[in-house]
Design an enzyme around this catalytic site. Structure first.
Site, PDB file in Angstrom:
ATOM      1  N   ASP A   1      -7.615   4.171   0.875  1.00  0.00           N
ATOM      2  CA  ASP A   1      -6.723   4.439   2.003  1.00  0.00           C
ATOM      3  C   ASP A   1      -7.519   5.096   3.129  1.00  0.00           C
ATOM      4  O   ASP A   1      -8.101   6.160   2.933  1.00  0.00           O
ATOM      5  CB  ASP A   1      -5.593   5.350   1.536  1.00  0.00           C
TER       6      ASP A   1
ATOM      7  N   ARG B   1      -3.357  -0.302   5.624  1.00  0.00           N
ATOM      8  CA  ARG B   1      -3.990  -1.430   4.948  1.00  0.00           C
ATOM      9  C   ARG B   1      -3.095  -2.656   4.831  1.00  0.00           C
ATOM     10  O   ARG B   1      -3.510  -3.770   5.164  1.00  0.00           O
ATOM     11  CB  ARG B   1      -4.452  -1.007   3.547  1.00  0.00           C
TER      12      ARG B   1
ATOM     13  N   CYS C   1       0.854  -1.181   0.000  1.00  0.00           N
ATOM     14  CA  CYS C   1       0.000   0.000   0.000  1.00  0.00           C
ATOM     15  C   CYS C   1       0.889   1.230   0.000  1.00  0.00           C
ATOM     16  O   CYS C   1       2.109   1.121  -0.167  1.00  0.00           O
ATOM     17  CB  CYS C   1      -1.002  -0.010   1.154  1.00  0.00           C
TER      18      CYS C   1
END
Length: 193
Positions: A162, A56, A50
């Site tokens: 996000d 994440r 990520c």
């Protein structure tokens, strides 16, 4: 002062280019919920990527490890890294709290930037969104044969946004997306064994 705007415009153009490329591709493998050949081995290596490796990807890594252990999936190893990060950043407090509610401990997680060695030893590279995919291709070239978007494993689109800066509610919603997608990935791994 105009420099940040140019950078943002370049990022947006890159993302839109990737979105168009995926939309026009005959069979884009990165949007396929089937696993690459290496990921169906007895000891697959899964790498989650990520933006900053603080929200994440560490949740996906540790949740996958937990579920694999609970289900007796031996030999699997998981890792995570960031495409635009520096080493040693901690996960935000809201991320740690929401992950803890899901039974995942992120309190000791520290970010690390992705390196070519991570990609070489991985059988499956999992990105969260188009920015990650665009960054991966720009920095490391075409790795589509073993790259997938995490969201494809949930059957609910392909991107997982996000949650950084969205507060506790944002983390709860988006971490739910990560968990559902990782559960789908586990089902795919189990069906191939």
């Amino acid at each position: 002062m105009i420099r940040p705007y140019l950078s943002a415009a370049r990022n947006h153009a890159g993302i839109e280019t990737q979105r168009l490329r995926l939309a026009l591709a005959r069979e884009p493998t990165v949007l396929d919920a089937s696993l690459p050949d290496g990921a169906v081995s007895d000891d697959p290596n899964v790498l989650f990527l990520c933006y900053g490796n603080i929200c994440r990807s560490p949740l996906a890594e540790r949740y996958l490890e937990s579920v694999a252990e609970d289900r007796g999936i031996d030999g699997l190893s998981a890792d995570s890294a960031g495409l635009r990060t520096t080493a040693g950043r901690a996960s935000p407090d809201d991320a740690v709290r929401v992950a803890d509610d899901l039974g995942v401990d992120l309190s000791d997680h520290r970010s690390k930037p992705v390196m070519a060695e991570h990609l070489e030893r991985s059988d499956l590279v999992v990105v969260m969104d188009l920015l990650n995919y665009s960054d991966l291709r720009r920095e490391f070239g075409d790795r589509d044969e073993k790259t997938r978007f995490l969201g494809v494993f949930s059957g609910e689109g392909y991107e997982i946004d996000d949650p950084y800066g969205q507060g506790i509610d944002g983390f709860q919603a988006l971490y739910g997306d990560v968990v559902r997608a990782v559960d789908g990935l586990v089902r795919a791994l189990e069906s191939e064994r």
